[in-house]
Design an enzyme around this catalytic site. Structure first.
Site, mmCIF file in Angstrom:
data_model
loop_
_atom_site.group_PDB
_atom_site.id
_atom_site.type_symbol
_atom_site.label_atom_id
_atom_site.label_comp_id
_atom_site.label_asym_id
_atom_site.label_seq_id
_atom_site.Cartn_x
_atom_site.Cartn_y
_atom_site.Cartn_z
ATOM 1 N N HIS A 179 88.543 107.502 1.289
ATOM 2 C CA HIS A 179 89.002 107.560 2.686
ATOM 3 C C HIS A 179 87.822 107.562 3.652
ATOM 4 O O HIS A 179 87.418 108.632 4.120
ATOM 5 C CB HIS A 179 89.787 108.858 2.921
ATOM 6 C CG HIS A 179 91.068 108.963 2.176
ATOM 7 N ND1 HIS A 179 92.285 108.632 2.719
ATOM 8 C CD2 HIS A 179 91.325 109.383 0.924
ATOM 9 C CE1 HIS A 179 93.239 108.840 1.837
ATOM 10 N NE2 HIS A 179 92.683 109.295 0.732
ATOM 11 N N GLU B 81 100.972 108.513 0.404
ATOM 12 C CA GLU B 81 101.627 108.549 -0.907
ATOM 13 C C GLU B 81 102.293 107.180 -1.111
ATOM 14 O O GLU B 81 103.207 106.815 -0.374
ATOM 15 C CB GLU B 81 102.633 109.706 -0.931
ATOM 16 C CG GLU B 81 103.499 109.751 -2.158
ATOM 17 C CD GLU B 81 102.702 109.703 -3.461
ATOM 18 O OE1 GLU B 81 101.772 110.500 -3.638
ATOM 19 O OE2 GLU B 81 103.016 108.824 -4.297
ATOM 20 N N SER B 82 101.815 106.466 -2.115
ATOM 21 C CA SER B 82 102.241 105.074 -2.252
ATOM 22 C C SER B 82 103.730 104.931 -2.539
ATOM 23 O O SER B 82 104.356 103.957 -2.114
ATOM 24 C CB SER B 82 101.417 104.385 -3.338
ATOM 25 O OG SER B 82 101.560 105.051 -4.570
ATOM 26 N N GLU C 232 87.865 106.869 6.643
ATOM 27 C CA GLU C 232 88.329 107.255 7.989
ATOM 28 C C GLU C 232 88.191 108.756 8.237
ATOM 29 O O GLU C 232 88.330 109.198 9.366
ATOM 30 C CB GLU C 232 89.786 106.799 8.211
ATOM 31 C CG GLU C 232 90.862 107.546 7.439
ATOM 32 C CD GLU C 232 90.940 107.168 5.962
ATOM 33 O OE1 GLU C 232 90.126 106.337 5.504
ATOM 34 O OE2 GLU C 232 91.814 107.724 5.282
ATOM 35 N N CYS D 185 92.999 104.072 -0.519
ATOM 36 C CA CYS D 185 93.690 105.027 -1.392
ATOM 37 C C CYS D 185 95.121 104.556 -1.689
ATOM 38 O O CYS D 185 95.283 103.587 -2.407
ATOM 39 C CB CYS D 185 93.626 106.428 -0.804
ATOM 40 S SG CYS D 185 93.854 107.685 -2.063
HETATM 41 N N1 GLN Z 1 98.073 109.692 -5.127
HETATM 42 C C1 GLN Z 1 98.549 108.957 -3.980
HETATM 43 C C2 GLN Z 1 99.499 107.834 -4.391
HETATM 44 O O1 GLN Z 1 99.780 107.628 -5.518
HETATM 45 C C3 GLN Z 1 97.417 108.395 -3.160
HETATM 46 C C4 GLN Z 1 96.615 109.509 -2.528
HETATM 47 C C5 GLN Z 1 95.996 109.160 -1.223
HETATM 48 O O2 GLN Z 1 96.291 108.142 -0.598
HETATM 49 N N2 GLN Z 1 95.156 110.043 -0.742
HETATM 50 O O3 GLN Z 1 99.979 107.160 -3.538
#
Ligand code: GLN
Length: 222
Positions: A187, A52-53, A189, A83
């Site tokens: 992803h 989650e950023s 990974e 991501c």
């Molecule tokens: N929606 C997430 C974000 O805003 C990213 C999702 C993910 O890394 N799988 O950080």
């Protein structure tokens, strides 16, 4: 250190750190976790994992890593962001949360949670020509998207590596490269296909060898 096994850190603040450590090891790197500036200083390159950023941003600041990572990127450290990691590498954010910051480095605008509720998570086989060009095989790449971002706009120095092929989001950019920075919306990974990690490890090894020859150090070490 063997130039063929570059030392690659995984930013280990939140997200799927363990999966990247395994993938990097299998792809021929020497992976390690990075939670402190001293651990960052010890690696040739960095992976910023999915997660989650907004949380990654807060923790990077709390752990005193925001400035050091930003500076290493400016100084030419190779980074792969997956991501949320793609979001962290973007110079510009669309739909970022209030006050959200990124490390930056990639001349792109990235939209968070871009695929909307109906298709929040999906898998698709993507054409990814850079893999074939690197001798890693022409087969499509299985990509898992989880509340993924996409690249909404890219500057002239940014190479598009992959786009979504089908469905309502067909044509949207989901993998890019700019110099030694690589980012994917998806992803790799978690799908068991190591080719994106292999591509990155090869880039890091080349950058490390170029750095050594530029400083006059021996290009090949045992
Ligand atoms: N929606 C997430 C974000 O805003 C990213 C999702 C993910 O890394 N799988 O950080």
């Amino acid at each position: 250190m063997s130039p063929d096994r570059p030392s690659i850190g995984v930013l280990a603040l939140q997200g799927d750190v363990a999966e990247h450590l395994v993938a990097l090891e299998r792809a021929g790197a020497r992976p390690s976790t990075v939670r402190r500036p001293a651990e960052l200083a010890a690696v040739d390159a960095l992976v910023v994992p999915g997660g989650e950023s907004t949380v990654l941003d807060k923790l990077a600041r709390a752990f005193g890593l925001h400035e050091p990572v930003t500076e290493r990127i400016r100084a030419g450290m190779p980074v792969y962001g997956s991501c949320a990691g793609m979001i962290m590498l973007a110079d510009r954010l669309v739909d970022g949360s209030e006050g959200q910051r990124t490390f930056g480095g990639l001349d792109v605008a990235v939209r968070r949670n871009a695929f909307g509720r109906q298709v929040e998570s999906f898998e698709e086989d993507l054409a990814f020509p850079a893999l074939g060009e690197a001798g890693l095989g022409e087969a499509p790449l299985r990509a898992a998207f989880i509340r993924a971002p996409w690249v909404e706009q890219a500057g002239p120095g940014v190479e598009v590596l992959a786009r979504v092929g089908t469905g309502p989001a067909a044509g949207t950019v989901v993998a890019v490269r700019q110099g030694v920075l690589v980012a994917t919306s998806f992803h790799p990974e978690i799908t068991g296909d190591l080719r994106v990690h292999r591509l990155f490890v090869a880039m890091v090894a080349r950058a490390a060898a170029a750095g050594r020859s530029a400083t006059g150090a021996p290009a090949v070490r045992g």
